[in-house]
Design a protein around this motif. Structure first.
Motif, PDB file in Angstrom:
ATOM      1  N   ASN A  26      23.980  20.873  23.453  1.00  0.00           N
ATOM      2  CA  ASN A  26      25.439  20.776  23.576  1.00  0.00           C
ATOM      3  C   ASN A  26      25.831  19.304  23.456  1.00  0.00           C
ATOM      4  O   ASN A  26      25.926  18.592  24.451  1.00  0.00           O
ATOM      5  N   PRO A  27      26.049  18.825  22.225  1.00  0.00           N
ATOM      6  CA  PRO A  27      26.312  17.397  22.028  1.00  0.00           C
ATOM      7  C   PRO A  27      27.544  16.875  22.758  1.00  0.00           C
ATOM      8  O   PRO A  27      27.623  15.664  23.035  1.00  0.00           O
ATOM      9  N   LEU A  28      28.505  17.721  23.083  1.00  0.00           N
ATOM     10  CA  LEU A  28      29.721  17.263  23.746  1.00  0.00           C
ATOM     11  C   LEU A  28      29.675  17.455  25.260  1.00  0.00           C
ATOM     12  O   LEU A  28      30.670  17.233  25.945  1.00  0.00           O
ATOM     13  N   GLY A  29      28.524  17.832  25.795  1.00  0.00           N
ATOM     14  CA  GLY A  29      28.400  18.024  27.227  1.00  0.00           C
ATOM     15  C   GLY A  29      28.602  16.726  27.998  1.00  0.00           C
ATOM     16  O   GLY A  29      28.323  15.625  27.496  1.00  0.00           O
ATOM     17  N   ASP A  30      29.096  16.827  29.213  1.00  0.00           N
ATOM     18  CA  ASP A  30      29.358  15.636  30.024  1.00  0.00           C
ATOM     19  C   ASP A  30      28.100  14.796  30.207  1.00  0.00           C
ATOM     20  O   ASP A  30      28.153  13.560  30.162  1.00  0.00           O
ATOM     21  N   ASP A  31      26.940  15.468  30.433  1.00  0.00           N
ATOM     22  CA  ASP A  31      25.710  14.709  30.678  1.00  0.00           C
ATOM     23  C   ASP A  31      25.249  13.974  29.432  1.00  0.00           C
ATOM     24  O   ASP A  31      24.639  12.900  29.513  1.00  0.00           O
ATOM     25  N   VAL A  32      25.559  14.524  28.244  1.00  0.00           N
ATOM     26  CA  VAL A  32      25.209  13.838  26.996  1.00  0.00           C
ATOM     27  C   VAL A  32      26.159  12.668  26.748  1.00  0.00           C
ATOM     28  O   VAL A  32      25.734  11.557  26.412  1.00  0.00           O
ATOM     29  N   ARG A  33      27.471  12.903  26.927  1.00  0.00           N
ATOM     30  CA  ARG A  33      28.454  11.838  26.683  1.00  0.00           C
ATOM     31  C   ARG A  33      28.257  10.662  27.627  1.00  0.00           C
ATOM     32  O   ARG A  33      28.537   9.513  27.266  1.00  0.00           O
ATOM     33  N   ARG A  34      27.794  10.926  28.829  1.00  0.00           N
ATOM     34  CA  ARG A  34      27.556   9.837  29.784  1.00  0.00           C
ATOM     35  C   ARG A  34      26.523   8.846  29.263  1.00  0.00           C
ATOM     36  O   ARG A  34      26.555   7.671  29.595  1.00  0.00           O
ATOM     37  N   ILE A  35      25.633   9.328  28.396  1.00  0.00           N
ATOM     38  CA  ILE A  35      24.568   8.473  27.874  1.00  0.00           C
ATOM     39  C   ILE A  35      24.928   7.882  26.513  1.00  0.00           C
ATOM     40  O   ILE A  35      24.686   6.695  26.268  1.00  0.00           O
ATOM     41  N   ILE A  36      25.512   8.675  25.612  1.00  0.00           N
ATOM     42  CA  ILE A  36      25.752   8.169  24.254  1.00  0.00           C
ATOM     43  C   ILE A  36      27.224   7.907  23.970  1.00  0.00           C
ATOM     44  O   ILE A  36      27.557   7.449  22.872  1.00  0.00           O
ATOM     45  N   ARG A  58      29.719  12.055  16.733  1.00  0.00           N
ATOM     46  CA  ARG A  58      28.796  11.981  15.588  1.00  0.00           C
ATOM     47  C   ARG A  58      27.719  13.072  15.701  1.00  0.00           C
ATOM     48  O   ARG A  58      27.377  13.741  14.705  1.00  0.00           O
ATOM     49  N   ALA A  59      27.203  13.286  16.902  1.00  0.00           N
ATOM     50  CA  ALA A  59      26.179  14.311  17.089  1.00  0.00           C
ATOM     51  C   ALA A  59      26.744  15.701  16.823  1.00  0.00           C
ATOM     52  O   ALA A  59      26.058  16.569  16.261  1.00  0.00           O
ATOM     53  N   TYR A  60      27.992  15.930  17.203  1.00  0.00           N
ATOM     54  CA  TYR A  60      28.609  17.236  16.989  1.00  0.00           C
ATOM     55  C   TYR A  60      28.780  17.532  15.499  1.00  0.00           C
ATOM     56  O   TYR A  60      28.858  18.694  15.085  1.00  0.00           O
ATOM     57  N   VAL A  75      16.583  13.770  13.457  1.00  0.00           N
ATOM     58  CA  VAL A  75      17.603  13.509  14.474  1.00  0.00           C
ATOM     59  C   VAL A  75      18.629  12.520  13.952  1.00  0.00           C
ATOM     60  O   VAL A  75      19.844  12.703  14.120  1.00  0.00           O
ATOM     61  N   ARG A  76      18.183  11.462  13.281  1.00  0.00           N
ATOM     62  CA  ARG A  76      19.113  10.458  12.761  1.00  0.00           C
ATOM     63  C   ARG A  76      20.050  11.067  11.731  1.00  0.00           C
ATOM     64  O   ARG A  76      21.260  10.823  11.754  1.00  0.00           O
ATOM     65  N   SER A  77      19.503  11.888  10.828  1.00  0.00           N
ATOM     66  CA  SER A  77      20.335  12.432   9.758  1.00  0.00           C
ATOM     67  C   SER A  77      21.315  13.480  10.277  1.00  0.00           C
ATOM     68  O   SER A  77      22.434  13.580   9.777  1.00  0.00           O
ATOM     69  N   ARG A  78      20.908  14.243  11.273  1.00  0.00           N
ATOM     70  CA  ARG A  78      21.774  15.319  11.758  1.00  0.00           C
ATOM     71  C   ARG A  78      22.713  14.879  12.876  1.00  0.00           C
ATOM     72  O   ARG A  78      23.854  15.325  12.955  1.00  0.00           O
ATOM     73  N   ALA A 127      22.658   7.096  17.830  1.00  0.00           N
ATOM     74  CA  ALA A 127      22.784   7.051  19.285  1.00  0.00           C
ATOM     75  C   ALA A 127      21.897   8.094  19.954  1.00  0.00           C
ATOM     76  O   ALA A 127      21.222   7.809  20.948  1.00  0.00           O
ATOM     77  N   VAL A 128      21.885   9.311  19.419  1.00  0.00           N
ATOM     78  CA  VAL A 128      21.016  10.349  19.981  1.00  0.00           C
ATOM     79  C   VAL A 128      19.559   9.953  19.818  1.00  0.00           C
ATOM     80  O   VAL A 128      18.744  10.127  20.734  1.00  0.00           O
ATOM     81  N   LEU A 129      19.224   9.397  18.662  1.00  0.00           N
ATOM     82  CA  LEU A 129      17.838   8.995  18.429  1.00  0.00           C
ATOM     83  C   LEU A 129      17.412   7.895  19.403  1.00  0.00           C
ATOM     84  O   LEU A 129      16.363   8.002  20.059  1.00  0.00           O
ATOM     85  N   ASP A 130      18.232   6.848  19.511  1.00  0.00           N
ATOM     86  CA  ASP A 130      17.844   5.695  20.326  1.00  0.00           C
ATOM     87  C   ASP A 130      17.908   5.983  21.821  1.00  0.00           C
ATOM     88  O   ASP A 130      17.024   5.561  22.580  1.00  0.00           O
ATOM     89  N   ARG A 131      18.960   6.685  22.254  1.00  0.00           N
ATOM     90  CA  ARG A 131      19.197   6.830  23.688  1.00  0.00           C
ATOM     91  C   ARG A 131      18.501   8.042  24.308  1.00  0.00           C
ATOM     92  O   ARG A 131      18.153   8.008  25.482  1.00  0.00           O
TER      93      ARG A 131
END
Length: 513
Positions: free
Chosen positions: A127-137, A144-146, A166-169, A173-177
């Motif tokens: 869930n790329p838009l989840g609160d726990d994900v947004r807190r990190i990226i 971008r992840a969505y 991961v980078r292409s999709r 930020a998702v890749l690094d963090r």
């Protein structure tokens, strides 16, 4: 054993025979040795260190006996639990604290931390838009992840590299963090070098079915909830090694410690040269059966062990060197095999009441660009394992991991005192709690320099080529994490399969060996 004459002043050369020689006394080697010994085969284990267990070991600190390596196992497949049951340890299996780990990363004013999202795989969020994900990226990274949900999945075809996918999709930020800290913590490898089909089996197919990476992750997480759990042993995973060692003694397995194996050569027509009345025939099944001579250096001198079957359960490059020696002319393309990683664990025992609240859950993974921290991961062991918290009596145990793929290990060349000071400073930053030297009761170091990951790109093909070469030379099996995969859930069934192939070759139709 018999001792060959030696010139005066020179170490004696000792010669002996066995049905199976196991090179390496890690868990893979011990499991394979036991499986062979159970059917009456005479087994000799050669271990270069004084302690057995390999990456499953113990360390004594401040009166506590602690795990110096692996402290848990994945429950998938059930092989480890079955092994523990056969050793009488099934009632000792414990679940960890479900609080979960955190991620340390750069913030506006230095280091910051947040809980890792729970609904993902290898850091890839379902869930790329989840609160726990947004807190990190952040919002920009999440949007971008969505975008992964909006792009046709057919445009990427079948992915091979975890990092590139991961980078292409989902973006950098998702890749690094999220993904890179987990890849470093679990595999000591850059995600760009990880084979997707090895580290996330079925994800390529799930992406195709669901039409997105996040959708594929969500489907696998839902389907594999039961297999994603980990377990431990009350008292520590090192009890597994103790139990295996006890069973090896019961079945008469010879274990030689401090034996540095230096050679492996063919001994033809072993059937004519190796036989006695002490057990099953130590020859092969035909008149032209060939065997092997394993050479090792011990404190007492050189040791030569002749046997029809050899299990190479040493670490990656050490085992490969023996394959090179045994299979004269085998072109393994050594330049294509990845370099081994240098990984070091530092264990601290602390008097720090502020850690009673477990401020970072069960531990912390560290982003590569996290400021001021050299460690790549921290486990708050007394927060993770209730049995250890009770045993520690108010003290806290934390373990920090150092060494990233492609970079020098930051602990190389440092004294024990310098390492303890660095680890204490890292722990304070990662746990968000002031820690000083007066709180440190004890510290210890455990180093592995030949950590060769089976999950890197191309490694499956290299392993298959190795297995094909060994299959053409009956009597040699290779096992261990570098061919089986990371973790006991991969290592144990692989070692059992290697031993069972030997048993199949050696056990006669009448049931005897």
């Amino acid at each position: 054993m018999s001792e060959a004459p030696a010139p005066t002043g020179e170490p004696a050369a000792e010669r002996t025979t066995a049905d199976v020689v196991v090179v390496g006394g890690g868990v893979a080697g011990l499991v394979a040795a036991l499986e062979c010994a159970k059917v009456g085969l005479r087994v000799t284990v050669l271990e270069r260190r004084d302690e057995l267990g390999g990456c499953v070991g113990r360390i004594e600190l401040d009166g506590l006996t602690l795990d110096s390596g692996a402290e848990s196992f994945a429950t998938r497949g059930g092989a480890v639990a079955e092994l523990l049951g056969s050793l009488g340890l099934d009632t000792e299996i414990e679940d960890p604290n479900p609080a979960g780990a955190w991620l340390a990363m750069p913030g506006r004013h230095g280091l910051t931390a947040a809980p890792l999202p729970k609904t993902g795989m290898l850091g890839i969020p379902s869930n790329p838009l989840g609160d726990d994900v947004r807190r990190i990226i952040g919002w920009s990274g999440a949007i971008r992840a969505y975008g992964d949900r909006l792009r046709p999945i057919l445009r990427i075809g079948r992915a091979r590299s975890l990092g590139q996918l991961v980078r292409s999709r989902m973006g950098q930020a998702v890749l690094d963090r999220l993904v890179t800290p987990i890849a470093a913590g679990v595999y000591s490898t850059d995600p760009n070098d990880l084979d997707l089909d090895v580290v996330a089996p079925g994800l390529n197919e799930a992406m195709t079915r669901m039409g997105s990476l996040s959708g594929g992750v969500g489907q696998l997480v839902e389907a594999r909830k039961a297999g994603a759990a980990v377990g431990g042993i009350s008292g520590g995973m090192h009890r597994l090694v103790d139990a295996l060692e006890g069973e090896l003694a019961r079945f008469g397995v010879t274990v030689v410690r401090g034996a540095e194996v230096t050679g492996l050569v063919r001994e033809p027509r072993l059937a004519e040269s190796v036989s006695d009345d002490t057990g099953p025939s130590s020859a092969g099944t035909g008149d032209d059966a060939a065997g092997w001579i394993v050479t090792a250096t011990t404190e007492a001198g050189e040791l030569f062990v002749s046997a029809p079957d050899v299990v190479l359960a040493a670490s990656g490059h050490a085992a490969l060197a023996l394959v090179d020696a045994a299979l004269d002319g085998w072109a393994r393309g050594s330049e294509t095999w990845p370099d081994a990683a240098s990984v070091e664990l530092v264990t601290l025992v602390l008097d720090a009441p502020a850690l009673d609240a477990a401020p970072r859950g069960t531990g912390v993974l560290v982003a590569a660009d996290a400021p001021g921290v050299q460690a790549k991961a921290l486990t708050h062991s007394t927060a993770k394992w209730p049995w250890l918290a009770e045993h520690a009596g108010g003290r806290h145990v934390v373990r920090l991991s150092y060494g990233r793929a492609g970079s020098p290990n930051p602990l190389d060349g440092r004294t024990d005192a310098e390492v303890a000071a660095l680890a204490l400073a890292d722990a304070a930053l990662l746990l968000g709690v002031p820690l000083d030297e007066g709180m440190l009761r004890a510290s210890g170091r455990t180093l592995w320099r030949d950590a060769l990951s089976q999950a890197t790109l191309g490694q499956r093909d290299r392993v298959r080529a190795l297995e094909a070469a060994l299959a053409a030379e009956p009597g040699i099996e290779a096992t261990g994490s570098w061919v089986a995969g990371t973790g006991l859930a991969s290592v144990v069934p692989h070692a059992l399969d290697a031993a069972r192939r030997i048993r199949h070759r050696r056990v006669q139709p009448d049931g005897g060996a």
